[in-house]
Scaffold this motif. Structure first.
Motif, PDB file in Angstrom:
ATOM      1  N   PRO A 100     -43.329  15.828   1.411  1.00 32.25           N
ATOM      2  CA  PRO A 100     -44.370  16.866   1.376  1.00 32.25           C
ATOM      3  C   PRO A 100     -43.997  18.071   0.513  1.00 32.25           C
ATOM      4  O   PRO A 100     -44.869  18.707  -0.067  1.00 32.25           O
ATOM      5  CB  PRO A 100     -44.508  17.271   2.853  1.00 32.25           C
ATOM      6  N   CYS A 101     -42.697  18.358   0.405  1.00 34.02           N
ATOM      7  CA  CYS A 101     -42.245  19.502  -0.395  1.00 34.02           C
ATOM      8  C   CYS A 101     -42.006  19.132  -1.852  1.00 34.02           C
ATOM      9  O   CYS A 101     -41.666  20.004  -2.668  1.00 34.02           O
ATOM     10  CB  CYS A 101     -40.965  20.094   0.196  1.00 34.02           C
ATOM     11  N   SER A 102     -42.167  17.854  -2.197  1.00 32.21           N
ATOM     12  CA  SER A 102     -41.994  17.341  -3.559  1.00 32.21           C
ATOM     13  C   SER A 102     -40.555  17.414  -4.062  1.00 32.21           C
ATOM     14  O   SER A 102     -40.306  17.233  -5.255  1.00 32.21           O
ATOM     15  CB  SER A 102     -42.906  18.089  -4.557  1.00 32.21           C
ATOM     16  N   ARG A 103     -39.596  17.668  -3.157  1.00 28.40           N
ATOM     17  CA  ARG A 103     -38.191  17.768  -3.574  1.00 28.40           C
ATOM     18  C   ARG A 103     -37.415  16.476  -3.351  1.00 28.40           C
ATOM     19  O   ARG A 103     -36.335  16.294  -3.907  1.00 28.40           O
ATOM     20  CB  ARG A 103     -37.488  18.900  -2.822  1.00 28.40           C
ATOM     21  N   VAL A 117     -33.540  10.204  -2.677  1.00 26.12           N
ATOM     22  CA  VAL A 117     -33.203  10.949  -3.885  1.00 26.12           C
ATOM     23  C   VAL A 117     -33.583  12.415  -3.720  1.00 26.12           C
ATOM     24  O   VAL A 117     -34.683  12.733  -3.246  1.00 26.12           O
ATOM     25  CB  VAL A 117     -33.943  10.358  -5.108  1.00 26.12           C
ATOM     26  N   TYR A 118     -32.670  13.308  -4.121  1.00 31.08           N
ATOM     27  CA  TYR A 118     -32.950  14.747  -4.164  1.00 31.08           C
ATOM     28  C   TYR A 118     -33.348  15.080  -5.597  1.00 31.08           C
ATOM     29  O   TYR A 118     -32.519  15.077  -6.507  1.00 31.08           O
ATOM     30  CB  TYR A 118     -31.722  15.535  -3.732  1.00 31.08           C
ATOM     31  N   LEU A 119     -34.633  15.338  -5.819  1.00 32.76           N
ATOM     32  CA  LEU A 119     -35.167  15.456  -7.167  1.00 32.76           C
ATOM     33  C   LEU A 119     -34.660  16.673  -7.948  1.00 32.76           C
ATOM     34  O   LEU A 119     -34.460  16.568  -9.160  1.00 32.76           O
ATOM     35  CB  LEU A 119     -36.694  15.441  -7.114  1.00 32.76           C
ATOM     36  N   PRO A 120     -34.455  17.869  -7.334  1.00 31.87           N
ATOM     37  CA  PRO A 120     -33.934  18.987  -8.138  1.00 31.87           C
ATOM     38  C   PRO A 120     -32.608  18.677  -8.813  1.00 31.87           C
ATOM     39  O   PRO A 120     -32.340  19.170  -9.908  1.00 31.87           O
ATOM     40  CB  PRO A 120     -33.783  20.108  -7.099  1.00 31.87           C
ATOM     41  N   PHE A 121     -31.751  17.879  -8.155  1.00 33.89           N
ATOM     42  CA  PHE A 121     -30.471  17.501  -8.750  1.00 33.89           C
ATOM     43  C   PHE A 121     -30.537  16.136  -9.436  1.00 33.89           C
ATOM     44  O   PHE A 121     -29.552  15.707 -10.029  1.00 33.89           O
ATOM     45  CB  PHE A 121     -29.375  17.458  -7.680  1.00 33.89           C
TER      46      PHE A 121
END
Length: 281
Positions: A100-103, A117-121
């Motif tokens: 929901p947070c798109s992260r 997967v952690y998208l910012p990193f």
């Protein structure tokens, strides 16, 4: 066992819209419901070698990313598709979804493993095995994936073609995000320990697709439409078919870090697994 395939990681971006015809030939405008749309190429994805069979493709977008999976390569674009980072997995991506947070991104691979997967990193936090892989290369192991809930108390769901539903509830995505940014290992371990895992199996046959409706899962199975009500510790299930109902679900629940054949969830050791078999009404 999957056959060796070309890797679709040759990605070109930042095309000049004024050079669309010169780059790609004559384009036809797209018309839909009385609206006319101009076709502009933002990026192209090509293989690094010969293609022996049609690739498996799935794509989705969020306010922060546009993601395209082609076989085992997951390409993470920024919203304008001007920048991209590819992630390579050992097996074909069957399905993926955004938090929901798109992260965060949840993916299910052909070998039966889940990827978180952690998208910012652009980093895979865990890649643990969940399900038995499909016997046929033409049949996906996972049919659906999605998140439900809010960032401070979300659930992640993976549904297999064989009829298993893996639900990870009490996932504190916001806490994971803050702890990853700060490098707070203790907070990560605490959030991991509070995750509850449910494994629900149905004898309704294979599951071709699944959607979420009002805190429930609707599964399209061989024998009809199945409705599974999502809960915290007690699951209510209803099987909906024409002129008849069936109640064939088995539920396995584990709390904290997952074991029982599963690798530790993100960081730590294992815990006990509580099994419940139920013929629920």
């Amino acid at each position: 066992m999957e056959i060796e395939r070309a890797i679709w990681n040759e990605i070109n971006t930042d095309f000049d819209p004024d050079e669309e015809t010169a780059n790609f030939g004559t384009r036809h405008a797209l018309e839909s419901e009385g609206n006319l749309y101009e076709v502009v190429t933002l990026a192209t994805i090509e293989p690094n070698g010969p293609v022996l069979s049609n690739p498996t493709i799935c794509a989705s977008s969020s306010p922060l990313h546009c993601v395209v999976a082609v076989d085992c390569c997951l390409s993470i674009f920024n919203p304008a598709c001007s920048e991209v980072i590819p992630l390579l997995f050992p097996h074909t991506v069957n399905t993926f979804s955004f938090s929901p947070c798109s992260r965060f991104l949840l993916a299910g691979l052909q070998n039966g493993s889940m990827q978180f997967v952690y998208l910012p990193f652009k980093k895979v936090l865990t890649g643990q095995p969940l399900a038995q892989s499909s016997d046929s290369l033409d049949t996906p192991t996972f049919s659906s994936s999605f998140f439900t809930g809010e960032p401070d108390n979300a659930s992640m769901v993976l549904v297999t073609h064989a009829g298993q539903i893996f639900t990870f509830s009490n996932v504190e995505l916001e806490l994971f995000h803050q702890a990853l940014i700060a490098g707070d290992l203790d907070s990560l371990k605490g959030a991991q320990a509070r995750i509850v895992t449910n494994i629900t199996s149905t004898t309704m046959g294979t599951v071709s697709c699944c959607v979420t409706v009002a805190n429930s899962l609707l599964l399209a199975t061989e024998r009809g439409v199945a409705r599974l009500v999502l809960g915290d510790t007690e699951e209510e299930e209803e099987m909906e078919q024409e002129k008849k109902k069936s109640h064939d679900f088995n539920v396995t629940t584990s709390r904290g870090l997952a074991t029982s054949g599963l690798r530790p969830w993100l960081l730590g050791p294992s815990l006990r697994v509580v099994t419940k078999s139920a013929n629920l009404r």
